[in-house]
Design an enzyme around this catalytic site. Structure first.
Site, PDB file in Angstrom:
ATOM      1  CG  ASP A 281     -13.556  14.664 -15.181  1.00 45.82           C
ATOM      2  OD1 ASP A 281     -13.119  15.849 -15.202  1.00 45.82           O
ATOM      3  OD2 ASP A 281     -13.869  14.049 -16.205  1.00 45.82           O
TER       4      ASP A 281
ATOM      5  CD  GLU B 240       2.242  24.162 -35.232  1.00 40.97           C
ATOM      6  OE1 GLU B 240       3.056  24.058 -34.311  1.00 40.97           O
ATOM      7  OE2 GLU B 240       1.774  23.174 -35.830  1.00 40.97           O
TER       8      GLU B 240
ATOM      9  CG  ASP C 114      -1.194  20.295 -35.634  1.00 39.81           C
ATOM     10  OD1 ASP C 114      -0.801  20.909 -34.636  1.00 39.81           O
ATOM     11  OD2 ASP C 114      -0.786  19.163 -35.968  1.00 39.81           O
TER      12      ASP C 114
HETATM   13  C1  GLC Z   1       1.729  20.899 -33.634  1.00 37.30           C
HETATM   14  C2  GLC Z   1       1.062  21.032 -32.289  1.00 37.30           C
HETATM   15  C3  GLC Z   1       1.764  20.140 -31.319  1.00 37.30           C
HETATM   16  C4  GLC Z   1       1.639  18.721 -31.813  1.00 37.30           C
HETATM   17  C5  GLC Z   1       2.129  18.575 -33.240  1.00 37.30           C
HETATM   18  C6  GLC Z   1       1.669  17.294 -33.854  1.00 37.30           C
HETATM   19  O1  GLC Z   1       3.028  21.353 -33.621  1.00 37.30           O
HETATM   20  O2  GLC Z   1       1.054  22.362 -31.886  1.00 37.30           O
HETATM   21  O3  GLC Z   1       1.266  20.253 -30.018  1.00 37.30           O
HETATM   22  O4  GLC Z   1       2.361  17.873 -30.975  1.00 37.30           O
HETATM   23  O5  GLC Z   1       1.659  19.582 -34.078  1.00 37.30           O
HETATM   24  O6  GLC Z   1       0.306  17.327 -34.123  1.00 37.30           O
END
Ligand code: GLC
Length: 565
Positions: A26, A275, A196
């Site tokens: 898809d 992150e 994140d």
């Molecule tokens: C982090 C993610 C990114 C996203 C942001 C908000 O930086 O890696 O892709 O847009 O968080 O969640």
């Protein structure tokens, strides 16, 4: 070092689910596709998979706006499919970690719908509400950070898009609800999480306004046009100043400790990687995050020996100060950054440099993370038709440039396409076939496929070519896995004055490995007699060689040499 944990010896590979493999034709990647590609991943040699969000989402931020934390996006499949994927990965010796988005939900999440419905509903305090915007804070994606909700006659705060309201983490009910979701996936058997945007969870409680004399659009535009070092420095300072009150607020260490304690209740050393590059979030080394990314290594236009050396000196010494020694974690790219070839290439020797950069990543101390597609040398695809953009922050930028700054639409489109993260999220190129073999001919993929699938940038062609980048990745991964000193050994820089090549030792009590990487377009003849070794045995060499005289170690341009002493 005591027996290393799985997450210390792992080589991670980030899957961007929407673009990885389309199993039901898809035009959108899914779990069926991912399951079909598990053998490919196993043959590549990676031993950990990080999945970007696979949850239901209205896609204002490509899945980072989650509307249900305990389900699978219907276009990706079902929970049953997820379980099969997990089982298949485990059966092939690969761990799986998920993306955990704590800072915000989607504005379509039932929590937010309830929270915004009135000022006195049971979830009224689950998000960050104010009667009037208390300051000039900005969303880093789409202008003012405070958005009006007519239902409550109040404003809610969002660090990212207005469709991504920030949760109020000072409310214990929010924690309880999110920890329930965390347990849901841990109970299913996932091996950990990539956290994140954790730095944005808590803001400055004093709500200090920023002092940058620009709107977000103006600042983006200013950075786009910053050419001189002075301008670039100023742009960087403005970015920092505009947002510095919106992240790093008090409370995060306690929160990470709580989350870590949940993971530690489970068997199998479940793992957290943040992150963030702030080593402080590793706590005492054993009570908060297991890993944070070494993003500073990435923050350059050109990887040079000196850059890597200084980065290692700084990071490793800092990790060593933790009560339980910290473990490094290196990466060169992900779904938010330009493709490696575009970012670090010189336009002439891109493929040679890509090999050199992988060799760097896999010989440094620490857990490496790769991003899907880099193993075949995928490059950025700049979308210049704004209607094809799926990264809504780029759409927002395009519209702001045209409407606010009155920039010509064609130029605005180019600017937006260039800053958009769509360029590095295009579908994986599996074959030299229409749509790169990602989906059948006649089906429109969710993002355009980079046409360079037709000139060798695809898996099938590279599998049959022993000299391809893909086969280089496989070999280099194998070298890393089979060389204990590269996995767990100490790092010691040598020849620290060399500006054109990087040389270092990795060593355990049983093994000493010499790594030499030539970052220049000129051949180098290196003398390693100062190491006191009498002989060296080549483990990997980019040039054919039968012997390795330590006084005359020849490295061709961008040459790679790994040898045991
Ligand atoms: C982090 C993610 C990114 C996203 C942001 C908000 O930086 O890696 O892709 O847009 O968080 O969640």
């Amino acid at each position: 070092m005591s027996q290393p944990k799985w997450w210390q010896t792992a080589i991670f590979y980030q899957i961007y689910p929407r673009s990885f493999a389309d199993g039901n034709s898809d035009g959108i990647g899914d779990f069926k596709g991912m399951i079909e590609k598990l053998d490919y991943l196993q043959a590549l040699g990676v031993t950990g998979l990080w999945l970007s969000p696979h949850f239901p989402s209205p896609l204002w931020d490509c899945g980072y706006d989650i509307s249900d934390y305990e389900a699978v996006a219907p276009e990706y499949g079902s929970l049953e499919n997820f379980a099969r994927f997990l089982e298949g990965a485990h059966a092939r010796g690969m761990k799986v970690i998920l993306d955990l988005v704590l800072n915000h939900t989607s504005d379509q999440h039932s929590w937010f719908l309830e929270s915004k419905s009135s000022r006195d509903n049971p979830k009224a305090d689950w998000y960050v509400w104010a009667d009037t915007p208390p300051n000039n804070w900005q969303s880093c994606f789409d202008g003012p950070a405070w958005t009006y909700a007519p239902e409550r006659g109040q404003y809610y705060y969002h660090y990212f898009m207005k469709q991504q309201p920030d949760l109020n983490w000072r409310n214990p009910q929010v924690k309880a609800a999110m920890w329930k979701a965390v347990r849901f996936w841990l109970d299913l058997g996932v091996d950990g999480f990539r956290l994140d945007a954790l730095g944005t969870i808590y803001e400055d409680p004093a709500m200090t306004p920023h002092s940058v004399p620009m709107t977000l659009t103006e600042l983006r535009h200013f950075s786009d046009n910053a050419k001189t070092p002075k301008e670039r420095k100023l742009a960087e300072k403005y970015w920092f100043d505009m947002f510095k009150h919106q992240w790093g607020g008090p409370g995060l260490h306690d929160l990470m400790k709580e989350l870590r304690a949940i993971l530690d209740e489970y068997p199998g050393d479940r793992m957290l990687v943040g992150e963030d590059d702030n080593i402080d979030y590793m706590g005492n080394g054993d009570d908060e995050l297991h890993l944070v990314f070494n993003f500073p290594l990435m923050r350059t236009d050109r990887l040079t020996p000196d850059w890597a050396r200084r980065n290692q000196a700084e990071r490793l010494s800092r990790l060593d100060t933790l009560q339980t020694r910290g473990w490094p974690c290196n990466t060169l790219g992900n779904h938010d950054s330009p493709r490696l070839l575009n970012r670090y290439g010189d336009g002439v020797h891109n493929l040679q440099m890509a090999r050199l950069h992988l060799a760097l990543l896999l010989t440094l101390r620490g857990t490496p993370f790769l991003y899907n597609g880099e193993e075949i040398g995928m490059t950025d695809l700049i979308i210049t038709d704004p209607s094809q953009l799926r990264d809504t922050m780029a759409t927002w930028y395009y519209e702001s440039l045209v409407n606010e700054l009155k920039i010509e639409p064609a130029e605005a489109a180019l600017r937006a396409g260039t800053m958009s993260r769509d360029k590095n999220r295009t579908p994986m190129q599996w074959q030299n076939a229409p749509n790169g073999g990602f989906c059948p001919p006649g089906v429109t993929p969710w993002l355009p496929v980079n046409p360079n699938y037709a000139v060798g940038v695809n898996v099938a062609d590279q599998e049959t070519d022993p000299d391809s980048l893909l086969n280089f990745y496989r070999r280099m991964i194998r070298v890393r896995k089979e060389t204990p000193a590269l996995v767990a050994g100490e790092y010691k820089p040598i020849h620290e004055k060399a500006s054109k090549y990087l040389a270092f030792l990795r060593f355990t009590p049983e093994q000493t490995v010499l790594v030499a990487l030539n970052f220049s377009v000129k051949p180098k003849r290196l003398d390693f007699s100062d190491l006191g070794a009498t002989s060296a045995q080549v483990i990997f060499s980019s040039a054919e060689r039968t012997e390795l005289p330590l006084t005359k170690a020849d490295l061709e341009p961008f040459g790679i040499l790994i040898a045991t002493l």
